[in-house]
Design an enzyme around this catalytic site. Structure first.
Site, short mmCIF file in Angstrom:
data_model
loop_
_atom_site.label_atom_id
_atom_site.label_comp_id
_atom_site.label_asym_id
_atom_site.label_seq_id
_atom_site.Cartn_x
_atom_site.Cartn_y
_atom_site.Cartn_z
N HIS A 72 0.84 -1.20 0.00
CA HIS A 72 0.00 0.00 0.00
C HIS A 72 0.87 1.25 0.00
CE1 HIS A 72 0.62 0.90 4.37
NE2 HIS A 72 0.78 -0.40 4.44
N ASP A 74 -0.84 4.25 0.92
CA ASP A 74 -1.48 5.15 1.86
C ASP A 74 -0.74 5.09 3.20
OD1 ASP A 74 -2.60 2.50 2.19
OD2 ASP A 74 -4.07 3.38 3.54
N GLU A 139 -5.12 0.50 2.98
CA GLU A 139 -4.68 -0.46 3.99
C GLU A 139 -4.73 0.14 5.39
OE1 GLU A 139 -2.24 -3.01 6.56
OE2 GLU A 139 -1.98 -0.88 6.14
N GLU A 140 -4.40 1.42 5.50
CA GLU A 140 -4.39 2.07 6.81
C GLU A 140 -5.77 2.59 7.21
OE1 GLU A 140 -1.99 1.72 8.59
OE2 GLU A 140 -0.07 1.84 7.54
N GLU A 168 5.17 -5.58 3.91
CA GLU A 168 4.99 -4.92 5.20
C GLU A 168 6.27 -5.02 6.04
OE1 GLU A 168 2.70 -3.10 6.37
OE2 GLU A 168 0.81 -3.57 5.36
N HIS A 364 4.43 4.46 12.10
CA HIS A 364 3.33 5.20 12.71
C HIS A 364 3.80 6.21 13.76
CE1 HIS A 364 -0.16 2.23 11.59
NE2 HIS A 364 0.77 2.29 10.64
#
Length: 395
Positions: A72, A74, A139-140, A168, A364
Site C-alpha cells: 500500500h 497510503d 490499507e491504513e 509490510e 506510525h
C-alpha cells in the site's frame, strides 16, 4: 532511475497520501513501473459510507508462473507536525536515514521491490513468467475499498497468481529477523446490557446493568481461550471500551455497552470463537444482576467481516525468500505468525502469501525513518528472492 530504492522512496514520501487521499503516490509509482514494461491500471473502488479509494494493478508479462508483490502507498496521519525533526513529507536524509511518513510502513518496501525488479530486468531481461504489483490506497483505513476489491476486480479480469510477497515491515530489530507466514484471526463486537434506570439512593427500584456488564467483560478475558498451538501464540481477548452514556453521578444507567476484540489462533475458526464468546456471555446473565426481574438482557453486535486465521506452507515460496535473506544478511529468519492483521488475510484466498519488509520500529511514529543502508539491503534481498523464485519455478 527506478533501480535506485532511495530515489524511488523519495518520490513516494513526497506524496502526502494519508488515507483516503491518493496524494500522487500511485502516479509516482506508475511513472516508475511503466518504463520497465509494466502495463499499469488504476482502479477506483467505492462503497456506501466509505470514501472512494484509488488502487493500482500493474503486470509485466502474460504467462505463468506469476509472482505478485502486494502493498500500500497510503499512510497514517502525521500527528503533531511540529514534533517532527524533519517535515513528514520532505524525505530528508540525515544521519544516514531518510525521514518521512511511510518510510517504513510501507512505501519503503514498495520502493525496494520496484528497484529489485528494475535490477532483475537489467541483469536477466524480462522474467520467464509474470510479475505484478497489487497496490492499495486503503490499507491504513477501513480496508473496504482496497486490496479485497482490487483482488476481486483483477480475478474477474482473469488474473491468477502462483505466489505473493507482501512488503509490510516484518522485522522487529534488524533486517532479516522475521518472515511472517500467517496471521491470527480477528473478531470484534459490541455488547449492550440493559437494566432499569433509577436513583442511586433507591437501588431496589432500579437494576444496574454495570454489574452484569463487568461480569461479562471479566468472563471474556478470563480464563484464557487456549494456551497457544504449534504455530501460533495464545488467543487473546481484550475489552477496549466501556460506556454507559451517563454523566450524572446520582443516576443508575439504563444500559451499558462494552467493545472487545479477540485475536485467535488455529485452534478456532471465526464461527467457533464467536460461539464460545456467546456461551461465556450467557453464563453471566443470571446471578450477576439484581432486581428480581429474571435473566439479564443483553445484545451483541458483531463487526462486519471477521478476519480468518491462516498459515502459509508453500515450500518453494518460503525456501526462495529464506535463502535470499540468508545469502544477503547471514541471518536465519524466524518464521512467525505474531502481530496484527494485514492485507495478506485477503490474498491468502487467491494464492500462497508471505510477508517480509523493513524493520518496523518507527512505523506510525513521529520521525518515522529508515536507514539508507536498509533500503539497499532489502533491494538486494528482493532481487535474490525474485531470481530464486523464478529459477525454482523453471526447475
Amino acid at each position: 532511475m527506478s533501480k535506485d530504492p532511495i530515489e524511488n522512496l523519495r518520490q513516494l514520501i513526497r506524496c502526502p497520501s494519508v488515507t483516503p487521499a491518493e496524494g500522487g503516490a500511485l502516479t509516482a509509482l506508475s511513472a516508475q513501473l511503466s518504463p520497465l514494461g509494466f502495463h499499469v491500471e488504476r482502479m477506483v473502488a467505492e462503497d456506501e459510507d466509505t470514501p472512494d479509494i484509488e488502487n493500482l494493478y500493474a503486470r509485466l508479462g502474460s504467462e505463468g508462473p506469476h509472482l505478485m508483490f502486494a502493498g500500500h502507498t497510503d499512510v497514517v496521519p502525521v500527528g503533531d507536525e511540529e514534533a517532527w525533526s524533519h517535515p513528514p513529507f520532505a524525505a530528508d536524509i540525515a544521519g544516514g536515514e531518510m525521514y518521512g511518513r511511510g518510510a517504513v510502513d510501507m512505501k519503503g518496501g514498495v520502493a525496494c521491490f520496484t528497484a529489485a525488479v528494475a535490477r532483475y530486468i537489467e541483469k536477466h531481461g524480462a522474467p520467464k513468467g509474470s510479475i505484478s504489483f497489487l497496490i492499495t490506497g486503503d490499507e491504513e483505513g477501513p480496508a473496504v475499498n482496497g486490496t479485497i476489491k482490487l483482488l476481486q476486480w483483477a480475478h474477474e479480469k482473469g488474473e491468477r497468481w502462483d505466489a505473493c510477497l507482501v512488503g509490510e515491515p516484518t522485522n522487529p530489530d534488524e533486517l532479516g529477523d522475521m518472515i511472517k507466514i500467517g496471521r491470527r484471526g480477528s473478531v470484534s463486537g459490541t455488547v449492550t446490557v440493559f437494566g432499569v434506570q433509577g436513583h442511586v439512593a433507591y437501588p431496589h427500584l432500579a437494576d444496574n446493568p454495570v454489574r452484569t456488564a463487568l461480569a461479562m467483560a471479566g468472563a471474556l478475558m478470563d480464563p484464557p481461550f487456549d494456551h497457544g498451538t504449534d504455530d501460533f501464540q495464545p488467543s487473546n481477548l481484550e475489552v477496549t471500551s466501556l460506556d454507559t452514556g451517563n454523566r450524572a453521578t446520582n443516576v443508575i444507567p439504563a444500559k451499558v455497552s462494552f467493545a472487545f476484540n479477540i485475536r485467535f489462533n488455529d485452534a478456532w475458526t471465526a464461527e467457533s470463537v464467536m460461539a464460545e464468546i456467546v456461551r461465556r456471555l450467557d453464563a453471566q446473565t443470571i446471578g450477576s444482576h439484581r432486581g428480581g426481574r429474571g435473566p439479564a438482557r443483553y445484545e451483541i453486535v458483531w463487526a462486519e467481516r471477521p478476519s480468518h486465521v491462516f498459515l502459509t506452507r508453500d515450500d518453494r515460496l518460503l525456501a526462495s525468500l529464506a535463502s535470499a535473506i540468508r545469502d544477503k544478511t547471514g541471518k536465519e529468519p524466524k518464521l512467525s505468525t505474531t502481530g496484527g492483521t494485514s492485507d495478506a488475510r485477503f490474498i491468502k484466498d487467491y494464492c500462497p502469501v508471505v510477508e517480509f519488509g523493513l524493520v518496523g520500529q518507527t512505523m506510525h511514529m513521529v520521525d518515522e525513518r529508515v536507514p539508507i543502508a536498509d533500503l539497499e539491503a532489502l533491494t538486494r534481498i528482493y532481487l535474490a528472492f525474485i531470481e530464486r523464485w523464478f529459477a525454482d519455478a523453471a526447475a
